[in-house]
Design a protein around this motif. Structure first.
Motif, PDB file in Angstrom:
ATOM      1  N   SER A   3       0.897  -1.000   0.227  1.00 16.07           N
ATOM      2  CA  SER A   3       0.348   0.158  -0.107  1.00 16.07           C
ATOM      3  C   SER A   3       0.853   0.916  -0.172  1.00 16.07           C
ATOM      4  CB  SER A   3      -1.026  -0.146   1.028  1.00 16.07           C
ATOM      5  OG  SER A   3      -0.196  -0.136   2.505  1.00 16.07           O
ATOM      6  N   ILE A   4       0.688   2.651  -0.572  1.00 20.92           N
ATOM      7  CA  ILE A   4       1.008   3.517  -0.953  1.00 20.92           C
ATOM      8  C   ILE A   4      -0.214   4.850   0.208  1.00 20.92           C
ATOM      9  CG2 ILE A   4       2.212   5.429  -2.089  1.00 20.92           C
ATOM     10  CD1 ILE A   4       2.591   3.197  -3.914  1.00 20.92           C
ATOM     11  N   SER A   5       1.041   5.430   0.167  1.00 22.84           N
ATOM     12  CA  SER A   5       0.793   7.283   1.442  1.00 22.84           C
ATOM     13  C   SER A   5       1.324   7.723   0.231  1.00 22.84           C
ATOM     14  CB  SER A   5       0.726   7.096   2.708  1.00 22.84           C
ATOM     15  OG  SER A   5      -0.196   6.341   2.895  1.00 22.84           O
ATOM     16  N   VAL A   6       0.278   8.334  -0.516  1.00 25.04           N
ATOM     17  CA  VAL A   6       0.991   9.714  -1.154  1.00 25.04           C
ATOM     18  C   VAL A   6       0.500  10.822  -0.341  1.00 25.04           C
ATOM     19  CG1 VAL A   6       1.167  11.602  -2.930  1.00 25.04           C
ATOM     20  CG2 VAL A   6       0.685   9.067  -2.992  1.00 25.04           C
ATOM     21  N   TYR A  31      -1.122   1.896 -10.850  1.00 20.97           N
ATOM     22  CA  TYR A  31      -0.166   0.762 -10.206  1.00 20.97           C
ATOM     23  C   TYR A  31      -1.835  -0.695  -9.364  1.00 20.97           C
ATOM     24  CZ  TYR A  31       1.353  -0.737  -5.678  1.00 20.97           C
ATOM     25  OH  TYR A  31       1.843  -1.123  -4.341  1.00 20.97           O
ATOM     26  N   GLY A  32      -2.511   0.028  -9.569  1.00 14.56           N
ATOM     27  CA  GLY A  32      -3.794  -0.979  -9.301  1.00 14.56           C
ATOM     28  C   GLY A  32      -3.590  -1.275  -7.662  1.00 14.56           C
ATOM     29  N   GLY A  33      -3.000  -1.248  -6.874  1.00 17.32           N
ATOM     30  CA  GLY A  33      -2.809  -0.995  -5.995  1.00 17.32           C
ATOM     31  C   GLY A  33      -3.311  -0.734  -4.856  1.00 17.32           C
ATOM     32  N   GLN A  34      -2.973  -0.498  -3.721  1.00 23.09           N
ATOM     33  CA  GLN A  34      -4.038   0.488  -2.486  1.00 23.09           C
ATOM     34  C   GLN A  34      -3.535   1.737  -2.179  1.00 23.09           C
ATOM     35  OE1 GLN A  34      -5.252  -1.319   1.369  1.00 23.09           O
ATOM     36  NE2 GLN A  34      -5.549   0.773   2.617  1.00 23.09           N
ATOM     37  N   VAL A  35      -3.648   2.894  -2.767  1.00 23.58           N
ATOM     38  CA  VAL A  35      -3.035   4.452  -1.920  1.00 23.58           C
ATOM     39  C   VAL A  35      -4.013   5.334  -1.542  1.00 23.58           C
ATOM     40  CG1 VAL A  35      -2.372   5.841  -3.779  1.00 23.58           C
ATOM     41  CG2 VAL A  35      -1.720   3.495  -4.428  1.00 23.58           C
ATOM     42  N   GLU A  36      -3.765   6.129  -0.268  1.00 29.24           N
ATOM     43  CA  GLU A  36      -4.707   7.001   0.196  1.00 29.24           C
ATOM     44  C   GLU A  36      -3.108   8.146  -0.505  1.00 29.24           C
ATOM     45  OE1 GLU A  36      -4.091   6.845   4.426  1.00 29.24           O
ATOM     46  OE2 GLU A  36      -2.434   6.879   4.771  1.00 29.24           O
ATOM     47  N   ILE A  37      -4.800   9.231   0.103  1.00 32.41           N
ATOM     48  CA  ILE A  37      -4.189  10.575  -1.073  1.00 32.41           C
ATOM     49  C   ILE A  37      -4.247  11.269   0.463  1.00 32.41           C
ATOM     50  CG2 ILE A  37      -4.166  13.131  -2.016  1.00 32.41           C
ATOM     51  CD1 ILE A  37      -5.323  10.688  -4.186  1.00 32.41           C
ATOM     52  N   ALA A  78       0.254   9.034   7.823  1.00 29.67           N
ATOM     53  CA  ALA A  78      -0.166   7.703   6.961  1.00 29.67           C
ATOM     54  C   ALA A  78      -0.189   6.168   7.485  1.00 29.67           C
ATOM     55  CB  ALA A  78       1.779   7.758   6.490  1.00 29.67           C
ATOM     56  N   THR A  79      -0.701   5.436   6.455  1.00 24.00           N
ATOM     57  CA  THR A  79      -1.747   4.076   6.498  1.00 24.00           C
ATOM     58  C   THR A  79      -0.300   2.894   6.113  1.00 24.00           C
ATOM     59  OG1 THR A  79      -2.887   4.007   5.727  1.00 24.00           O
ATOM     60  CG2 THR A  79      -3.143   4.777   7.881  1.00 24.00           C
ATOM     61  N   GLY A  80       0.067   3.527   4.731  1.00 28.38           N
ATOM     62  CA  GLY A  80       1.178   2.396   3.960  1.00 28.38           C
ATOM     63  C   GLY A  80       2.366   2.264   3.947  1.00 28.38           C
ATOM     64  N   ASP A  81       2.696   1.236   3.011  1.00 31.53           N
ATOM     65  CA  ASP A  81       4.006   0.032   3.678  1.00 31.53           C
ATOM     66  C   ASP A  81       4.835   1.785   2.837  1.00 31.53           C
ATOM     67  OD1 ASP A  81       2.605  -1.579   4.836  1.00 31.53           O
ATOM     68  OD2 ASP A  81       2.863  -2.409   2.438  1.00 31.53           O
ATOM     69  N   ILE A  82       4.468   2.783   1.930  1.00 36.73           N
ATOM     70  CA  ILE A  82       5.289   3.171   0.846  1.00 36.73           C
ATOM     71  C   ILE A  82       5.113   4.709   0.882  1.00 36.73           C
ATOM     72  CG2 ILE A  82       6.049   3.648  -1.741  1.00 36.73           C
ATOM     73  CD1 ILE A  82       5.961   0.953  -1.898  1.00 36.73           C
ATOM     74  N   ILE A  83       6.127   5.355   1.330  1.00 35.13           N
ATOM     75  CA  ILE A  83       5.220   6.838   1.623  1.00 35.13           C
ATOM     76  C   ILE A  83       6.299   7.715  -0.192  1.00 35.13           C
ATOM     77  CG2 ILE A  83       5.918   9.173   2.885  1.00 35.13           C
ATOM     78  CD1 ILE A  83       3.948   7.004   4.360  1.00 35.13           C
ATOM     79  N   VAL A  84       5.275   7.994  -0.414  1.00 33.14           N
ATOM     80  CA  VAL A  84       5.374   9.642  -1.925  1.00 33.14           C
ATOM     81  C   VAL A  84       5.078  10.520  -1.361  1.00 33.14           C
ATOM     82  CG1 VAL A  84       5.286   9.760  -4.160  1.00 33.14           C
ATOM     83  CG2 VAL A  84       5.739   7.258  -2.979  1.00 33.14           C
ATOM     84  N   THR A  85       5.942  11.603  -1.539  1.00 35.91           N
ATOM     85  CA  THR A  85       5.285  12.646  -0.899  1.00 35.91           C
ATOM     86  C   THR A  85       5.306  13.610  -2.458  1.00 35.91           C
ATOM     87  OG1 THR A  85       7.757  14.312  -0.758  1.00 35.91           O
ATOM     88  CG2 THR A  85       6.598  13.195   1.673  1.00 35.91           C
ATOM     89  N   ILE A  86       4.695  14.847  -2.778  1.00 37.42           N
ATOM     90  CA  ILE A  86       4.913  15.451  -3.932  1.00 37.42           C
ATOM     91  C   ILE A  86       3.627  16.735  -3.437  1.00 37.42           C
ATOM     92  CG2 ILE A  86       2.280  14.243  -4.799  1.00 37.42           C
ATOM     93  CD1 ILE A  86       3.161  15.583  -7.845  1.00 37.42           C
ATOM     94  N   ASP A  87       4.600  18.105  -4.229  1.00 35.52           N
ATOM     95  CA  ASP A  87       4.210  19.877  -3.549  1.00 35.52           C
ATOM     96  C   ASP A  87       3.210  19.403  -4.406  1.00 35.52           C
ATOM     97  OD1 ASP A  87       6.542  19.683  -1.880  1.00 35.52           O
ATOM     98  OD2 ASP A  87       7.170  21.017  -3.605  1.00 35.52           O
TER      99      ASP A  87
END
Length: 243
Positions: A3-6, A31-37, A78-87
C-alpha cells in the motif's frame, strides 16, 4: 502489492490541489494497488481542504512554517507501507507509483527522487532545468518527488526539519542510511515530476537569478549566522506565497 500513502503539503492551493490529486489518481489506476492521498493543509484560509476532500483525499491540518514538519505530519498520519511526497502545485506522471513500488520491491534501493521537468519552457527555465540535472548528477541527491518505505522514514526520523534545503538534507540522510543497509538511493528512470511554473508566471522567468543578485547581502549574512533576513525571504517566497 504494498500500500502507498501520497503526502501533499498545501498552503492555500485551491487553484492546484484538484489537478495534483487527478494526476495521482491516474497513477493509482496504472498501479492497481491500495493508495491513500493525504493533503496536509498548512495554515490554509481558502478552499483547499474542501476541494481535497471532494476529490477523495484525507485532510489534516498543520500550522508550522517549515515544509519538512508539514511533510512529517503527513507521514505520521499515513497508513501505507510506502511513502511518496509531492508538492501540491506539481503533478506526477501515470507510471510513477508503479515504478516506485517496482524499484523498492527489487530490494536494491532505499528510496529516491524523480527527474524534474517544467510544465513549460523558456531560455531561463531551460537553464534552471540544466542546473538541476547537473547538480543531481554530481551529488546524487535527487529530490522532486520523494519516495521510500514508511519504515525507512521512521528510521531516519522523517524529513530533516529545516526551513530551506530540507530536500537535499533529507536525500543525503536517506542515501547514508541506504549505504549502511547495502542499498542505493536512486531516481525514477521512466517517470518525471511535472514542476509548476506558477512563481515564474507570476514574477518572471529570471526569478531566482534576480533573487540571488538583489539579495546577496541577505545570503552573506545568513552564511555568517544571521538568518533573520533569509527567514523573511523564505516566508515571502514559500510559506506566505499564494500566487
Amino acid at each position: 502489492m504494498k500500500s502507498i500513502s501520497v503526502i501533499i503539503p498545501a498552503h492555500n492551493e485551491e487553484k492546484y490541489v484538484a489537478r495534483c490529486i487527478r494526476s495521482i489518481k491516474a497513477a493509482v489506476k496504472y498501479y492497481g494497488g491500495q493508495v491513500e492521498i493525504i493533503v496536509v493543509c498548512n495554515r490554509c484560509t481558502d478552499r483547499t481542504a474542501e476541494i481535497a476532500e471532494k476529490h477523495g483525499a484525507k485532510v489534516i491540518s498543520n500550522g508550522d512554517r517549515c515544509i519538512a514538519k508539514v511533510r512529517n505530519a503527513g507521514i505520521i498520519n499515513a497508513t501505507g507501507d510506502i511513502i511518496v511526497t509531492i508538492d501540491c502545485d506539481n503533478r506526477m506522471t501515470k507510471g510513477t507509483l508503479k515504478e516506485i513500488a517496482f524499484l523498492l520491491d527489487t530490494g536494491k534501493y532505499i528510496g529516491g527522487g524523480a527527474p524534474i521537468r517544467f510544465e513549460r519552457y523558456s531560455v531561463p527555465l531551460y537553464l534552471n532545468d540544466l542546473l538541476c540535472r547537473v547538480s543531481f548528477a554530481v551529488t546524487g541527491l535527487y529530490c522532486g518527488i520523494f519516495w521510500a518505505e514508511k519504515s525507512t522514514f521512521q528510521a531516519i526520523g522523517g524529513f530533516v526539519e529545516k526551513k530551506a534545503m530540507e530536500d537535499a538534507a533529507t536525500a543525503k540522510l536517506l542515501k547514508a542510511y541506504g549505504k549502511r543497509k547495502g542499498k542505493k538511493y536512486t531516481v525514477l528512470h521512466k517517470n518525471v515530476l511535472i514542476n509548476s511554473t506558477r512563481k515564474y508566471d507570476d514574477m518572471g522567468d529570471w526569478l531566482y537569478l534576480k533573487l540571488m543578485l538583489c539579495n546577496i547581502g541577505i545570503f552573506i549574512r545568513a552564511a555568517l549566522g544571521d538568518k533573520r533576513g533569509l527567514d523573511k525571504l523564505l516566508d515571502k517566497l514559500f510559506y506566505d506565497y499564494n500566487g
